[in-house]
Design an enzyme around this catalytic site. Sequence first.
Site, PDB file in Angstrom:
ATOM      1  N   GLU A  17      47.873   6.780  36.646  1.00 52.83           N
ATOM      2  CA  GLU A  17      48.126   8.085  35.721  1.00 52.83           C
ATOM      3  C   GLU A  17      46.602   8.622  35.528  1.00 52.83           C
ATOM      4  OE1 GLU A  17      48.241  10.421  32.894  1.00 52.83           O
ATOM      5  OE2 GLU A  17      48.569   8.956  31.553  1.00 52.83           O
TER       6      GLU A  17
ATOM      7  N   LYS B 172      41.882  -4.928  31.422  1.00 51.59           N
ATOM      8  CA  LYS B 172      40.379  -4.645  31.002  1.00 51.59           C
ATOM      9  C   LYS B 172      40.309  -3.272  30.156  1.00 51.59           C
ATOM     10  CE  LYS B 172      37.078  -2.143  32.579  1.00 51.59           C
ATOM     11  NZ  LYS B 172      36.531  -1.468  31.474  1.00 51.59           N
TER      12      LYS B 172
ATOM     13  N   GLU C   1      39.589  19.431  34.329  1.00 56.48           N
ATOM     14  CA  GLU C   1      39.884  18.746  32.893  1.00 56.48           C
ATOM     15  C   GLU C   1      38.544  18.801  32.209  1.00 56.48           C
ATOM     16  OE1 GLU C   1      40.939  14.624  33.157  1.00 56.48           O
ATOM     17  OE2 GLU C   1      42.626  15.235  31.789  1.00 56.48           O
TER      18      GLU C   1
ATOM     19  N   ASP D 248      36.183   2.670  16.133  1.00 55.16           N
ATOM     20  CA  ASP D 248      35.904   2.639  17.586  1.00 55.16           C
ATOM     21  C   ASP D 248      35.971   3.967  18.481  1.00 55.16           C
ATOM     22  OD1 ASP D 248      34.970   0.899  19.602  1.00 55.16           O
ATOM     23  OD2 ASP D 248      36.998  -0.089  20.103  1.00 55.16           O
TER      24      ASP D 248
ATOM     25  N   GLY E 143      40.463   6.602  39.931  1.00 54.88           N
ATOM     26  CA  GLY E 143      41.959   6.467  40.264  1.00 54.88           C
ATOM     27  C   GLY E 143      41.813   6.335  41.920  1.00 54.88           C
ATOM     28  N   SER E 144      40.999   7.176  42.499  1.00 57.61           N
ATOM     29  CA  SER E 144      41.096   7.256  43.916  1.00 57.61           C
ATOM     30  C   SER E 144      40.366   5.903  44.575  1.00 57.61           C
ATOM     31  CB  SER E 144      39.999   8.421  44.346  1.00 57.61           C
ATOM     32  OG  SER E 144      39.756   8.578  45.506  1.00 57.61           O
TER      33      SER E 144
ATOM     34  N   GLY F 156      43.160   6.785  33.767  1.00 59.58           N
ATOM     35  CA  GLY F 156      41.871   7.268  33.471  1.00 59.58           C
ATOM     36  C   GLY F 156      41.530   8.354  34.690  1.00 59.58           C
ATOM     37  N   SER F 157      40.317   8.587  34.942  1.00 55.81           N
ATOM     38  CA  SER F 157      39.790   9.436  35.763  1.00 55.81           C
ATOM     39  C   SER F 157      40.186   9.620  37.207  1.00 55.81           C
ATOM     40  CB  SER F 157      38.254   9.915  35.529  1.00 55.81           C
ATOM     41  OG  SER F 157      37.785   8.581  36.327  1.00 55.81           O
TER      42      SER F 157
ATOM     43  N   CYS G 220      45.263  13.176  28.274  1.00 57.38           N
ATOM     44  CA  CYS G 220      45.490  13.404  29.545  1.00 57.38           C
ATOM     45  C   CYS G 220      46.525  14.854  29.907  1.00 57.38           C
ATOM     46  CB  CYS G 220      45.947  12.253  30.583  1.00 57.38           C
ATOM     47  SG  CYS G 220      47.219  11.336  29.669  1.00 57.38           S
TER      48      CYS G 220
HETATM   49  P1  NAD Z   1      37.215   6.238  33.866  1.00 56.66           P
HETATM   50  O1  NAD Z   1      38.118   6.662  34.812  1.00 56.66           O
HETATM   51  O2  NAD Z   1      35.642   6.216  34.211  1.00 56.66           O
HETATM   52  O3  NAD Z   1      37.376   4.895  32.837  1.00 56.66           O
HETATM   53  C1  NAD Z   1      38.693   4.617  32.913  1.00 56.66           C
HETATM   54  C2  NAD Z   1      38.859   3.066  33.040  1.00 56.66           C
HETATM   55  O4  NAD Z   1      38.396   2.598  34.323  1.00 56.66           O
HETATM   56  C3  NAD Z   1      37.732   2.250  32.067  1.00 56.66           C
HETATM   57  O5  NAD Z   1      38.208   1.236  31.494  1.00 56.66           O
HETATM   58  C4  NAD Z   1      36.589   1.972  33.181  1.00 56.66           C
HETATM   59  O6  NAD Z   1      35.773   0.702  32.636  1.00 56.66           O
HETATM   60  C5  NAD Z   1      37.333   1.654  34.244  1.00 56.66           C
HETATM   61  N1  NAD Z   1      36.472   1.768  35.471  1.00 56.66           N
HETATM   62  C6  NAD Z   1      35.449   2.742  35.761  1.00 56.66           C
HETATM   63  N2  NAD Z   1      34.931   2.455  36.941  1.00 56.66           N
HETATM   64  C7  NAD Z   1      35.702   1.511  37.318  1.00 56.66           C
HETATM   65  C8  NAD Z   1      35.866   0.948  38.890  1.00 56.66           C
HETATM   66  N3  NAD Z   1      34.927   1.331  39.859  1.00 56.66           N
HETATM   67  N4  NAD Z   1      36.711  -0.042  39.248  1.00 56.66           N
HETATM   68  C9  NAD Z   1      37.512  -0.411  38.154  1.00 56.66           C
HETATM   69  N5  NAD Z   1      37.561   0.106  37.045  1.00 56.66           N
HETATM   70  C10 NAD Z   1      36.772   1.205  36.570  1.00 56.66           C
HETATM   71  O7  NAD Z   1      37.128   7.514  32.590  1.00 56.66           O
HETATM   72  P2  NAD Z   1      36.256   7.695  31.553  1.00 56.66           P
HETATM   73  O8  NAD Z   1      34.814   7.551  32.060  1.00 56.66           O
HETATM   74  O9  NAD Z   1      36.515   6.968  30.480  1.00 56.66           O
HETATM   75  O10 NAD Z   1      36.338   9.296  31.276  1.00 56.66           O
HETATM   76  C11 NAD Z   1      35.869  10.173  32.483  1.00 56.66           C
HETATM   77  C12 NAD Z   1      37.016  11.055  32.520  1.00 56.66           C
HETATM   78  O11 NAD Z   1      38.247  10.686  32.896  1.00 56.66           O
HETATM   79  C13 NAD Z   1      37.129  12.118  31.266  1.00 56.66           C
HETATM   80  O12 NAD Z   1      36.445  13.135  30.959  1.00 56.66           O
HETATM   81  C14 NAD Z   1      38.415  12.657  31.561  1.00 56.66           C
HETATM   82  O13 NAD Z   1      38.647  13.776  32.287  1.00 56.66           O
HETATM   83  C15 NAD Z   1      39.189  11.477  32.202  1.00 56.66           C
HETATM   84  N6  NAD Z   1      40.107  10.666  31.490  1.00 56.66           N
HETATM   85  C16 NAD Z   1      41.697  10.694  31.760  1.00 56.66           C
HETATM   86  C17 NAD Z   1      42.127   9.759  31.034  1.00 56.66           C
HETATM   87  C18 NAD Z   1      43.807   9.852  31.216  1.00 56.66           C
HETATM   88  O14 NAD Z   1      44.508   9.642  30.047  1.00 56.66           O
HETATM   89  N7  NAD Z   1      44.301  10.306  32.148  1.00 56.66           N
HETATM   90  C19 NAD Z   1      41.794   8.850  29.893  1.00 56.66           C
HETATM   91  C20 NAD Z   1      40.364   8.703  29.754  1.00 56.66           C
HETATM   92  C21 NAD Z   1      39.519   9.735  30.774  1.00 56.66           C
END
Ligand code: NAD
Length: 495
Positions: free
Chosen positions: A256, A181, A389, A95, A239-240, A234-235, A290
Site C-alpha cells: 500500500e 516492524k 506526493e 510520538d 515498496g519497490s 509506506g513509500s 496516503c
Molecule cells: P518509508 O517507506 O521509508 O518507510 C516506511 C517503513 O518502511 C518504515 O517502517 C521503514 O523503517 C521501512 N523501511 C525503510 N527502508 C526499508 C528497507 N530497505 N527494507 C525494509 N523496510 C524499510 O517511508 P518514510 O520514510 O516513513 O516516508 C517517506 C515518504 O513515504 C513520505 O514522504 C510519503 O510520501 C511516503 N509515505 C507513504 C505512506 C503511505 O501510507 N502510503 C506512509 C508513510 C510515508
Amino acid sequence: MEPTMRSELYIDGKWTAAAKGRTFDVVNPATEEVIHRIAAATPEDVDVAVKAARRAFDKDGWPKLSGAQRAKYLRAIADGIRARQSEIARLEVIDNGKPFPEADWDVADAAGCFDFYAGLAEQLDNNPEEPIALADARFTSKAVKEPIGVAGAIIPWNYPLLMAAWKVAPALAAGCTIVLKPAEVTSLTALELAAIADEAGLPPGVLNILTGSGSVAGQAIIDHKHVDKLAFTGSGPVGSKIMAAAARDIKRVSLELGGKSPFVVFDDADIDEAVEWIMFGIFWNQGQVCSATSRILVQEGIYDRLLARLVEETKKIRIGDGLEDGVLLGPLVSKRQHEQVVAAIEAAKTAGATVACGGKRPEGFDKGYYLEPTILTEVPLESDAWREEIFGPVVCIRPFSTEAEAIELANDSRFGLAAAVMSKDDVRAERVASAFRAGIVWINCSQPTFTEAPWGGYKESGIGRELGRWGLENYLETKQITRFATGEKWGWYIK
Ligand code: NAD
C-alpha cells in the site's frame, strides 16, 4: 498520568534488549525533545523472531486452532486496546504529533479492526471449503483456504497503531504468525500492542514486534528466507525494494503505497460542504495520509468563491501541540518530514505556483515541526507539486470547465490510490466515480475509511487490498483437493 513507554523488543512472548545493544531516540515532534530510547533490532534479532514465528506456525499449532479460538484472542486484544484507549492515544500524540481527538479515533478504529477480523476468523470455520463442479464426473474437487505462513509486516509512521492493526488482525485471523516492524519515528504504540497481546495470552511466537531502522531491521525481515509473505505500507521506493525482495524468493506480497489523489468539485456543489471536505481531505493528520486528496479540481463557475472560502477557513485552523484542547493541526512527524515538505513548497514556487495561504512555519512556533496549512494555485501540470506526493498539509487547486476535462486531469497520474467527487447530480457523480482509475472513490466526501471495505490502489499506488474480506485473503493460500472418485481403473499405462 504519563503513559507507559516500553523500550525492548517483543520476541517469542518475551521482552528483550536488542542483541547488539543498539538503541535509538524517540523525539516528540511538538517539542523536538528526546523523550525516550528504544531498542534497535539487527538481523540477529530478526532471525530469532522469524524462527519463533516459524515454530508457532509449523509446530505449536496456531494455524490449527479453529477460527473461533483465534477470534477469542483477537477480541481480547480489542478489549485490551479499548481499556487503555486514552493512554495509548496520548502516546500516539507525543510520538507522532497528531491532535488527540484524531489519535483517540485511530485507537478506537484499531480496536474495531481486531473485532472485525475476529468475526471473519469465526466465519472461516463456517465456510471452510468450496465444492468445485468439474466437467469430468469421475472426479470431485473442493477448494480450501489455508494460512500462508509467517508474515513479515513493515508499517509507516502516519497511523502507527492503526497500521499495525491493519496487518496484525487479518494475519492472526487467517492463522498466520507475524513479525512486525513499526516505523523508526513512531514505535511506542506498536510496543503497547505487543503488551496487550501478551496480556491477552497470545501464544509465544505468534506476534513478534521489533523496533529498528528500515535499512537494518526492515531489510532483514524482507530478506529472511523463512518469511512467506510481506505486507508493506509506506513509500513507493521502499515498496519497490520490497517487491524485488519478494520476487527473488517468490514471497507473497501486498503493498500500500502513496498517492496524489484528485478531488473533483462540480459547480452544483454547496461551497461550504465542499470546503469542509477539501480541508478534511488534506489537513487531517497534517496531510500525512496516503489517500489525502491533494489535487483539487473545481468547476470554473464556483472556483473563485470556493477558493476564497477555502483560504478563509484554512487560516482559522488552530495549530499547536496535539495534547492541547481545540488543536486541529499538530506538528509534522519528524524534522526530516518537515524539511521535505518545506522543500516541496519552495520547489512549487520556483516552478511558478502561487501560495494562496500558508507555506511557512507558523508565527510563535520556534520549536516543533510545525507548518502552516498551505494552498497552492497556478501549479503547473508538469511540476512535482502537481504530480508527486508531498505528504504534508499542502494542497494544489485549479479550475476545470467540462466533466471530460476533469476526468482527464484527475486520471493523469502515475498513482491511483483514491479519488473524490462532489456533485448534487447523483448520476454524474456515479459516472465520474466509475471513470476514476483509483482503488478508493469517495462521493460527496473525502477520507472516511471503514474496516469492512477494501483498501488499496491502482497503478503505482500498490498491489492487493487490505481491510474487509479482501484483507483476510491477503494472508490465505488457496488449495484444491481433487479426488478420483470412481472405482474404475485409470488405464493409461496399465490396461
Ligand atoms: P518509508 O517507506 O521509508 O518507510 C516506511 C517503513 O518502511 C518504515 O517502517 C521503514 O523503517 C521501512 N523501511 C525503510 N527502508 C526499508 C528497507 N530497505 N527494507 C525494509 N523496510 C524499510 O517511508 P518514510 O520514510 O516513513 O516516508 C517517506 C515518504 O513515504 C513520505 O514522504 C510519503 O510520501 C511516503 N509515505 C507513504 C505512506 C503511505 O501510507 N502510503 C506512509 C508513510 C510515508
